[in-house]
Write an enzyme that holds these catalytic residues in place. Structure first.
Site, short mmCIF file in Angstrom:
data_model
loop_
_atom_site.label_atom_id
_atom_site.label_comp_id
_atom_site.label_asym_id
_atom_site.label_seq_id
_atom_site.Cartn_x
_atom_site.Cartn_y
_atom_site.Cartn_z
N LYS A 232 -44.45 -15.36 1.50
CA LYS A 232 -45.24 -15.45 2.72
C LYS A 232 -45.01 -14.24 3.59
O LYS A 232 -45.74 -13.97 4.54
CB LYS A 232 -44.80 -16.68 3.54
CG LYS A 232 -44.89 -17.98 2.84
CD LYS A 232 -44.33 -19.10 3.77
CE LYS A 232 -43.79 -20.21 2.98
NZ LYS A 232 -43.10 -21.21 3.82
N GLU B 240 -46.43 -5.89 -0.26
CA GLU B 240 -45.12 -6.54 -0.16
C GLU B 240 -44.52 -6.27 1.22
O GLU B 240 -44.69 -5.19 1.78
CB GLU B 240 -44.17 -5.95 -1.21
CG GLU B 240 -43.86 -6.84 -2.39
CD GLU B 240 -42.90 -7.99 -2.12
OE1 GLU B 240 -42.92 -8.56 -1.02
OE2 GLU B 240 -42.11 -8.30 -3.01
N ASP C 96 -36.44 -5.24 -2.23
CA ASP C 96 -34.98 -5.35 -2.19
C ASP C 96 -34.45 -4.95 -3.57
O ASP C 96 -34.28 -3.77 -3.85
CB ASP C 96 -34.63 -6.79 -1.78
CG ASP C 96 -33.16 -7.01 -1.53
OD1 ASP C 96 -32.50 -6.09 -1.05
OD2 ASP C 96 -32.66 -8.12 -1.81
N VAL D 2 -33.01 -8.14 7.34
CA VAL D 2 -33.89 -8.02 8.50
C VAL D 2 -34.85 -9.22 8.60
O VAL D 2 -35.17 -9.85 7.59
CB VAL D 2 -34.70 -6.71 8.46
CG1 VAL D 2 -33.80 -5.51 8.68
CG2 VAL D 2 -35.47 -6.56 7.15
N ARG E 258 -40.23 -15.43 11.60
CA ARG E 258 -41.36 -14.68 11.02
C ARG E 258 -42.30 -14.12 12.09
O ARG E 258 -42.93 -13.09 11.89
CB ARG E 258 -42.19 -15.57 10.09
CG ARG E 258 -41.49 -15.96 8.81
CD ARG E 258 -42.53 -16.56 7.84
NE ARG E 258 -41.92 -17.29 6.74
CZ ARG E 258 -41.52 -16.74 5.60
NH1 ARG E 258 -41.64 -15.44 5.43
NH2 ARG E 258 -41.00 -17.48 4.64
P1 IMP Z 1 -36.55 -8.62 -4.47
O1 IMP Z 1 -37.22 -9.39 -5.55
O2 IMP Z 1 -35.06 -8.64 -4.59
O3 IMP Z 1 -37.07 -7.22 -4.32
O4 IMP Z 1 -36.80 -9.40 -3.13
C1 IMP Z 1 -38.00 -9.32 -2.46
C2 IMP Z 1 -38.17 -10.50 -1.54
O5 IMP Z 1 -36.93 -10.99 -0.99
C3 IMP Z 1 -38.99 -10.04 -0.34
O6 IMP Z 1 -40.36 -10.18 -0.59
C4 IMP Z 1 -38.48 -10.94 0.75
O7 IMP Z 1 -39.21 -12.14 0.75
C5 IMP Z 1 -37.05 -11.22 0.39
N1 IMP Z 1 -36.12 -10.32 1.13
C6 IMP Z 1 -35.43 -9.28 0.64
N2 IMP Z 1 -34.71 -8.68 1.60
C7 IMP Z 1 -34.99 -9.35 2.75
C8 IMP Z 1 -34.57 -9.18 4.11
O8 IMP Z 1 -33.79 -8.27 4.50
N3 IMP Z 1 -35.07 -10.07 5.00
C9 IMP Z 1 -35.94 -11.07 4.65
N4 IMP Z 1 -36.35 -11.25 3.39
C10 IMP Z 1 -35.89 -10.40 2.45
#
Ligand code: IMP
Length: 174
Positions: free
Chosen positions: A42, A98, A102, A152, A164
């Site tokens: 979301k 996106e 992360d 964050v 949010r």
């Molecule tokens: P990834 O699959 O590890 O790249 O994670 C991506 C998803 O994790 C993002 O679309 C966010 O929903 C969530 N996410 C990663 N880091 C943060 C953060 O610092 N704050 C809030 N959500 C995060």
């Protein structure tokens, strides 16, 4: 205290400025074309709403949902689709939107899912990137901000579904 926004990392005015620039950059690369933005739920909802208007001209949008199995911090690397797009992707010029990259696991999975459906072109727009955390090599064509390895919230991003709707991006307290 953990779970409370502690300090502003990116003020709303700076986000707005940056997105206006990104919108113009995107439109310049797709003159007159209809762009299909696909927001990853979301967290990208607010970013997508602003980016869609900053691009100007013909834009369509849709959403896709994905979630990781198990604990996110453990980064199991397994992702599943929780909501698919409604619109056909084949032949479309799509940009996956996106909120933050992360580890890159979510984006990698979504690009795999959408890529095999035959879009005419596929690019990625991300508001934020935490390069120190990457575990996958993900292409980011349009990036808002590179940020340090901090958690964050705000501008669409949550901590346990809170924060949010904050207009600025905040660092969560330890
Ligand atoms: P990834 O699959 O590890 O790249 O994670 C991506 C998803 O994790 C993002 O679309 C966010 O929903 C969530 N996410 C990663 N880091 C943060 C953060 O610092 N704050 C809030 N959500 C995060």
């Amino acid at each position: 205290m953990r779970g409370q926004p502690e300090r502003i990392l990116i003020p709303a005015a700076e986000i707005e400025r940056r997105i206006r620039f990104m919108g113009a950059e995107i439109r310049a690369e797709y003159p007159g074309q209809t762009i299909l933005l696909i927001g990853v739920l979301k967290g990208s909802a607010i970013f997508l709403a602003d980016l869609a208007r900053a691009i100007t001209g013909p834009v369509r949008f849709d959403f896709i949902g994905a979630s990781s199995y198990g604990s996110r911090t453990a980064s199991s690397g397994e992702v599943r689709l929780t909501k698919d797009v409604d619109m056909p992707v084949a032949g479309a010029d799509i940009i996956v939107v996106e909120d933050i990259v992360d580890t890159g696991t979510t984006l990698d999975f979504i690009l795999g899912q959408l890529g095999r459906r035959g879009p005419r072109s596929m690019k990625v727009a991300a508001l934020m990137d935490k390069p120190a955390r990457h575990q996958r090599d993900v292409p980011i064509d349009y990036l808002g901000f590179t940020i340090p390895n901090e958690f964050v919230v705000g501008y669409g991003l949550d901590y346990a579904e809170d924060y949010r709707a904050l207009p600025d991006v905040w660092v969560l307290g330890e």
